[in-house]
Design a protein around this motif. Structure first.
Motif, PDB file in Angstrom:
ATOM      1  N   LEU A  84       0.830  -1.206   0.000  1.00 24.61           N
ATOM      2  CA  LEU A  84       0.000   0.000   0.000  1.00 24.61           C
ATOM      3  C   LEU A  84       0.868   1.261   0.000  1.00 24.61           C
ATOM      4  O   LEU A  84       0.624   2.204  -0.763  1.00 24.61           O
ATOM      5  CB  LEU A  84      -0.921  -0.005   1.222  1.00 24.61           C
ATOM      6  N   CYS A  85       1.885   1.280   0.839  1.00 24.63           N
ATOM      7  CA  CYS A  85       2.733   2.474   0.958  1.00 24.63           C
ATOM      8  C   CYS A  85       3.574   2.698  -0.294  1.00 24.63           C
ATOM      9  O   CYS A  85       3.916   3.844  -0.617  1.00 24.63           O
ATOM     10  CB  CYS A  85       3.639   2.358   2.189  1.00 24.63           C
ATOM     11  N   ASP A  86       3.900   1.626  -0.992  1.00 29.37           N
ATOM     12  CA  ASP A  86       4.684   1.768  -2.224  1.00 29.37           C
ATOM     13  C   ASP A  86       3.929   2.534  -3.304  1.00 29.37           C
ATOM     14  O   ASP A  86       4.543   3.085  -4.222  1.00 29.37           O
ATOM     15  CB  ASP A  86       5.079   0.382  -2.759  1.00 29.37           C
ATOM     16  N   THR A  87       2.611   2.546  -3.202  1.00 29.23           N
ATOM     17  CA  THR A  87       1.797   3.244  -4.208  1.00 29.23           C
ATOM     18  C   THR A  87       1.209   4.542  -3.673  1.00 29.23           C
ATOM     19  O   THR A  87       0.398   5.182  -4.358  1.00 29.23           O
ATOM     20  CB  THR A  87       0.658   2.328  -4.691  1.00 29.23           C
ATOM     21  N   ASN A  88       1.600   4.930  -2.456  1.00 30.69           N
ATOM     22  CA  ASN A  88       1.105   6.182  -1.849  1.00 30.69           C
ATOM     23  C   ASN A  88       2.258   6.903  -1.171  1.00 30.69           C
ATOM     24  O   ASN A  88       2.706   6.494  -0.088  1.00 30.69           O
ATOM     25  CB  ASN A  88       0.010   5.893  -0.819  1.00 30.69           C
ATOM     26  N   ASP A  89       2.759   7.969  -1.797  1.00 27.31           N
ATOM     27  CA  ASP A  89       3.922   8.674  -1.256  1.00 27.31           C
ATOM     28  C   ASP A  89       3.643   9.342   0.085  1.00 27.31           C
ATOM     29  O   ASP A  89       4.588   9.618   0.834  1.00 27.31           O
ATOM     30  CB  ASP A  89       4.399   9.740  -2.251  1.00 27.31           C
ATOM     31  N   ASP A  90       2.379   9.619   0.391  1.00 25.66           N
ATOM     32  CA  ASP A  90       2.074  10.277   1.658  1.00 25.66           C
ATOM     33  C   ASP A  90       1.680   9.278   2.742  1.00 25.66           C
ATOM     34  O   ASP A  90       1.116   9.653   3.764  1.00 25.66           O
ATOM     35  CB  ASP A  90       0.972  11.334   1.478  1.00 25.66           C
ATOM     36  N   TYR A  91       1.983   7.982   2.516  1.00 28.01           N
ATOM     37  CA  TYR A  91       1.795   6.953   3.536  1.00 28.01           C
ATOM     38  C   TYR A  91       3.174   6.467   3.985  1.00 28.01           C
ATOM     39  O   TYR A  91       4.083   6.304   3.162  1.00 28.01           O
ATOM     40  CB  TYR A  91       1.020   5.752   2.986  1.00 28.01           C
ATOM     41  N   GLY A  92       3.320   6.225   5.287  1.00 30.42           N
ATOM     42  CA  GLY A  92       4.586   5.726   5.815  1.00 30.42           C
ATOM     43  C   GLY A  92       4.380   4.474   6.654  1.00 30.42           C
ATOM     44  O   GLY A  92       3.336   4.307   7.300  1.00 30.42           O
ATOM     45  N   LEU A  93       5.375   3.592   6.664  1.00 34.88           N
ATOM     46  CA  LEU A  93       5.318   2.353   7.445  1.00 34.88           C
ATOM     47  C   LEU A  93       6.615   2.165   8.218  1.00 34.88           C
ATOM     48  O   LEU A  93       7.710   2.365   7.690  1.00 34.88           O
ATOM     49  CB  LEU A  93       5.125   1.140   6.521  1.00 34.88           C
ATOM     50  N   ALA A  94       6.485   1.771   9.482  1.00 37.71           N
ATOM     51  CA  ALA A  94       7.627   1.364  10.292  1.00 37.71           C
ATOM     52  C   ALA A  94       7.173   0.217  11.185  1.00 37.71           C
ATOM     53  O   ALA A  94       6.034   0.198  11.655  1.00 37.71           O
ATOM     54  CB  ALA A  94       8.150   2.520  11.134  1.00 37.71           C
ATOM     55  N   TYR A  95       8.057  -0.734  11.411  1.00 35.62           N
ATOM     56  CA  TYR A  95       7.682  -1.889  12.228  1.00 35.62           C
ATOM     57  C   TYR A  95       8.849  -2.289  13.120  1.00 35.62           C
ATOM     58  O   TYR A  95      10.002  -1.915  12.890  1.00 35.62           O
ATOM     59  CB  TYR A  95       7.249  -3.065  11.352  1.00 35.62           C
ATOM     60  N   PHE A  96       8.529  -3.075  14.161  1.00 33.15           N
ATOM     61  CA  PHE A  96       9.573  -3.516  15.086  1.00 33.15           C
ATOM     62  C   PHE A  96       9.147  -4.827  15.732  1.00 33.15           C
ATOM     63  O   PHE A  96       7.970  -5.028  16.028  1.00 33.15           O
ATOM     64  CB  PHE A  96       9.828  -2.476  16.177  1.00 33.15           C
ATOM     65  N   GLN A 157       7.229  14.123  15.097  1.00 32.53           N
ATOM     66  CA  GLN A 157       7.439  15.186  14.111  1.00 32.53           C
ATOM     67  C   GLN A 157       7.504  14.606  12.695  1.00 32.53           C
ATOM     68  O   GLN A 157       6.913  15.155  11.751  1.00 32.53           O
ATOM     69  CB  GLN A 157       8.740  15.931  14.447  1.00 32.53           C
ATOM     70  N   ILE A 158       8.205  13.483  12.541  1.00 36.03           N
ATOM     71  CA  ILE A 158       8.289  12.830  11.226  1.00 36.03           C
ATOM     72  C   ILE A 158       6.918  12.321  10.791  1.00 36.03           C
ATOM     73  O   ILE A 158       6.524  12.450   9.628  1.00 36.03           O
ATOM     74  CB  ILE A 158       9.318  11.683  11.266  1.00 36.03           C
ATOM     75  N   MET A 159       6.172  11.762  11.732  1.00 34.16           N
ATOM     76  CA  MET A 159       4.856  11.213  11.416  1.00 34.16           C
ATOM     77  C   MET A 159       3.888  12.284  10.925  1.00 34.16           C
ATOM     78  O   MET A 159       3.031  12.019  10.076  1.00 34.16           O
ATOM     79  CB  MET A 159       4.278  10.494  12.643  1.00 34.16           C
ATOM     80  N   TYR A 160       4.029  13.501  11.448  1.00 30.97           N
ATOM     81  CA  TYR A 160       3.153  14.593  11.009  1.00 30.97           C
ATOM     82  C   TYR A 160       3.343  14.910   9.524  1.00 30.97           C
ATOM     83  O   TYR A 160       2.479  15.527   8.894  1.00 30.97           O
ATOM     84  CB  TYR A 160       3.405  15.852  11.839  1.00 30.97           C
ATOM     85  N   GLY A 161       4.464  14.485   8.967  1.00 31.60           N
ATOM     86  CA  GLY A 161       4.721  14.738   7.554  1.00 31.60           C
ATOM     87  C   GLY A 161       4.003  13.787   6.615  1.00 31.60           C
ATOM     88  O   GLY A 161       4.061  13.959   5.402  1.00 31.60           O
ATOM     89  N   PHE A 162       3.331  12.775   7.174  1.00 26.94           N
ATOM     90  CA  PHE A 162       2.586  11.806   6.365  1.00 26.94           C
ATOM     91  C   PHE A 162       1.083  11.997   6.557  1.00 26.94           C
ATOM     92  O   PHE A 162       0.624  12.335   7.654  1.00 26.94           O
ATOM     93  CB  PHE A 162       2.952  10.375   6.751  1.00 26.94           C
ATOM     94  N   LYS A 163       0.354  11.730   5.511  1.00 30.82           N
ATOM     95  CA  LYS A 163      -1.108  11.723   5.626  1.00 30.82           C
ATOM     96  C   LYS A 163      -1.543  10.578   6.529  1.00 30.82           C
ATOM     97  O   LYS A 163      -2.498  10.721   7.313  1.00 30.82           O
ATOM     98  CB  LYS A 163      -1.745  11.567   4.238  1.00 30.82           C
ATOM     99  N   LYS A 164      -0.848   9.452   6.435  1.00 31.53           N
ATOM    100  CA  LYS A 164      -1.164   8.289   7.269  1.00 31.53           C
ATOM    101  C   LYS A 164       0.113   7.520   7.580  1.00 31.53           C
ATOM    102  O   LYS A 164       0.936   7.300   6.692  1.00 31.53           O
ATOM    103  CB  LYS A 164      -2.159   7.377   6.557  1.00 31.53           C
ATOM    104  N   THR A 165       0.266   7.145   8.840  1.00 32.00           N
ATOM    105  CA  THR A 165       1.429   6.378   9.268  1.00 32.00           C
ATOM    106  C   THR A 165       0.973   5.044   9.845  1.00 32.00           C
ATOM    107  O   THR A 165       0.067   4.999  10.684  1.00 32.00           O
ATOM    108  CB  THR A 165       2.235   7.131  10.345  1.00 32.00           C
ATOM    109  N   PHE A 166       1.613   3.970   9.384  1.00 31.30           N
ATOM    110  CA  PHE A 166       1.357   2.633   9.919  1.00 31.30           C
ATOM    111  C   PHE A 166       2.537   2.230  10.806  1.00 31.30           C
ATOM    112  O   PHE A 166       3.690   2.306  10.375  1.00 31.30           O
ATOM    113  CB  PHE A 166       1.211   1.610   8.789  1.00 31.30           C
ATOM    114  N   ILE A 167       2.245   1.814  12.024  1.00 27.87           N
ATOM    115  CA  ILE A 167       3.270   1.291  12.922  1.00 27.87           C
ATOM    116  C   ILE A 167       2.824  -0.091  13.383  1.00 27.87           C
ATOM    117  O   ILE A 167       1.709  -0.254  13.889  1.00 27.87           O
ATOM    118  CB  ILE A 167       3.497   2.212  14.136  1.00 27.87           C
TER     119      ILE A 167
END
Length: 548
Positions: A84-96, A157-167
């Motif tokens: 999903l994020c690969d096709t949406n530049d304003d979406y971000g993903l991080a995992y742990f 602060q970084i997350m605010y730069g995305f329309k949607k963030t997935f963690i």
């Protein structure tokens, strides 16, 4: 979000190394490698997941007992969200992935650094968020640790730069219980700071009381993995397992269906058998008597090592006999340890890390870990103290004592042999591991450490080139050792590493034997090193002894 900062290549890679102090991608790859094709579709196609992934967002909590497939499902979600994020530049993903077998993956700051490092989408452009560069320059670049609050603020602060963030966070229950409240509080803070529609957080864990109490008020969705929900996945797993068993081919389809239905019904949401204690006990009891001592020693490392060992490292560590009075002895039993015996209990108790990425690497260079969190729980439990398996019961303090002894012994053996050649002392050697982690184990048992172990620690500190040419904690990124005459004195390293008892032993010697003001090291002298590392007890001790 602040702008992108263009920086020189060397600084760029140094910052990436700082952010990627641990690598959750290895856990992700390992989980994907064991996933059966077609499993997890019930999650991806369910209404809860679709709402979580879509506009509603919020927190989705997957919970269940050990062995119900939580880590595989989290990897399934990571893979899906990546697409999903690969096709949406304003979406971000991080995992742990929190991991019981790796202490570095049990630290809140390391998780925050990892999440920060994953969110900028195009780090290969040699550009990083200016706020990331600024924090690095004000902390790590000058030898300081970043404050946890500063890392939290930077991530937000970084997350605010995305329309949607997935963690996506896997295995919250493998975060140390004593400090888990800090992690749970951060999750709560994050949901307050970011609107549900802009934040989608998926977490997995066992349903432990403190986790449930913290997450239940936050979760928009929760899914129990001990219900019939995951029966389709278990059925697929059973079908593939039965298909691989030649003896089942002679049965009619009707009989095979009955076997399949029975196994799925009795699984109660588990891929692993319900009575794990008896399974683990039986495996341990069947170990060849000649190999028992080595497997017992290996279990200490597998359960509590600061970093997972390779098979080669573990093989060398396991032959070092524990005798608190003796250090640097040359093991006489090296040829008696059969690593095949260790491998034979895979994957029931032990498995190789990086199941997908490193299969082509020599077996001796692949890292090992306990196959499941429940193995460690069994080994440290009172249940393991009953019956023949009691021989393998372990405790964290005892393990740290034995691991510290083994590391010190390995370094002192090299010194006794008069070896200074660095050939063969690579990052996968046990000598390198010993030089890198002996002080971690010594510090963890400092208050109860036997006097001979503390004396051995002093000897290692005074070796100078005999230890520091292998690994120098004052300059860990140096590739080529300088001349032995440039190393700071032992008092400097005991202060840098916050080894209070060892420092007391050094300054307690006859007057003028140890100069507490001796210059040297990245920080200039012992007092500066202790102060910059916030080692308060050491600072007080040095000041009492006239340090300036």
């Amino acid at each position: 979000m602040s702008g992108i900062s263009d920086i020189p290549d060397r600084e760029f890679w140094e910052i990436l190394k700082w952010l990627n102090v641990v690598d959750p991608a290895s856990n992700y790859s390992s989980a994907l490698a064991v996933r059966e094709p077609g499993t997890g579709s019930w999650l991806l196609e369910g209404d809860e997941y679709k709402d979580w992934k879509g506009d509603r967002g919020g927190v989705l909590w997957l919970y269940g007992i050990p062995g119900c497939g939580k880590s595989v499902l989290s990897a399934t979600a990571v893979e899906d969200v990546k697409n999903l994020c690969d096709t949406n530049d304003d979406y971000g993903l991080a995992y742990f992935y929190f991991t019981f077998s790796d202490s570095e993956k049990q630290k809140l700051d390391n998780m925050l650094l990892s999440l920060i490092g994953q969110l900028p989408k195009r780090p290969s452009d040699r550009g990083l968020p200016a706020a990331v560069v600024d924090l690095y320059n004000s902390t790590k670049a000058i030898g300081k640790s970043a404050d946890t609050r500063a890392l939290k603020n930077l991530l937000s602060q970084i997350m605010y730069g995305f329309k949607k963030t997935f963690i996506i966070l896997d295995a919250l229950d493998e975060f140390p219980k004593g400090t888990r409240d800090n992690l749970l509080s951060w999750i709560s803070e994050l949901t307050v700071d970011h609107k549900a529609g802009s934040l989608s957080m998926l977490v997995t864990s066992r349903p432990e009381a403190d986790i449930a109490a913290s997450l239940e008020p936050l979760t928009a969705f929760s899914i129990s993995l001990q219900s019939k929900t995951i029966d389709p996945d278990i059925r697929t797993y059973v079908q593939k397992s039965l298909a691989g068993k030649g003896g089942f081919k002679r049965f009619t389809e009707e009989i095979k269906d009955e076997i399949e239905d029975t196994l799925v019904t009795r699984s109660q949401g588990m891929y692993l058998p319900k009575d794990l204690d008896s399974v683990y006990a039986r495996i341990l009891e069947d170990i060849d008597e000649m190999q028992r001592i080595y497997i017992q020693r290996a279990m200490n490392w597998l359960a509590f090592s600061a970093e997972p060992l390779t098979l080669g490292q573990l093989a060398e560590a396991a032959v070092i006999e524990y005798d608190v009075e003796k250090y640097g002895e040359n093991p006489e039993t090296r040829t008696l340890f059969d690593t095949g015996c260790l491998i034979s209990i895979c994957p029931s108790l032990i498995s190789f890390e990086d199941a997908r990425d490193n299969e082509s690497a020599p077996r001796e260079q692949r890292r090992l870990r306990l196959a499941h969190f429940s193995v460690k729980e069994y080994l440290i439990s009172d249940r393991a103290s009953q019956g023949p398996s009691a021989y393998y019961r372990i405790s964290e303090d005892e393990a740290n004592l034995r691991m510290g002894h083994a590391c010190l012994s390995r370094i002192l053996r090299r010194s006794a042999q008069g070896t200074t050649d660095r050939e063969g002392v690579g990052p996968t050697s046990f000598l390198y591991y010993s030089a890198r982690y002996w002080f971690v184990y010594a510090k963890s048992i400092e208050d109860t450490a036997p006097t001979p172990l503390c004396d051995a620690a002093v000897k290692v500190l005074e070796l100078g080139t005999g230890w520091l040419d292998v690994y120098d904690p004052d300059d860990p990124d140096r590739y080529e050792p300088p001349g032995s005459d440039v190393y700071p004195p032992a008092i400097y390293y005991s202060s840098l590493l916050n080894l209070v008892i060892v420092c007391k032993l050094l300054v307690g010697r006859k007057e003028d034997t140890v100069n507490v003001n001796a210059p040297g090291g990245s920080y200039g002298n012992a007092l500066q090193a202790a102060a910059c590392r916030k080692n308060v007890s050491i600072v007080r001790l040095l000041l009492e002894r006239g340090a300036e």
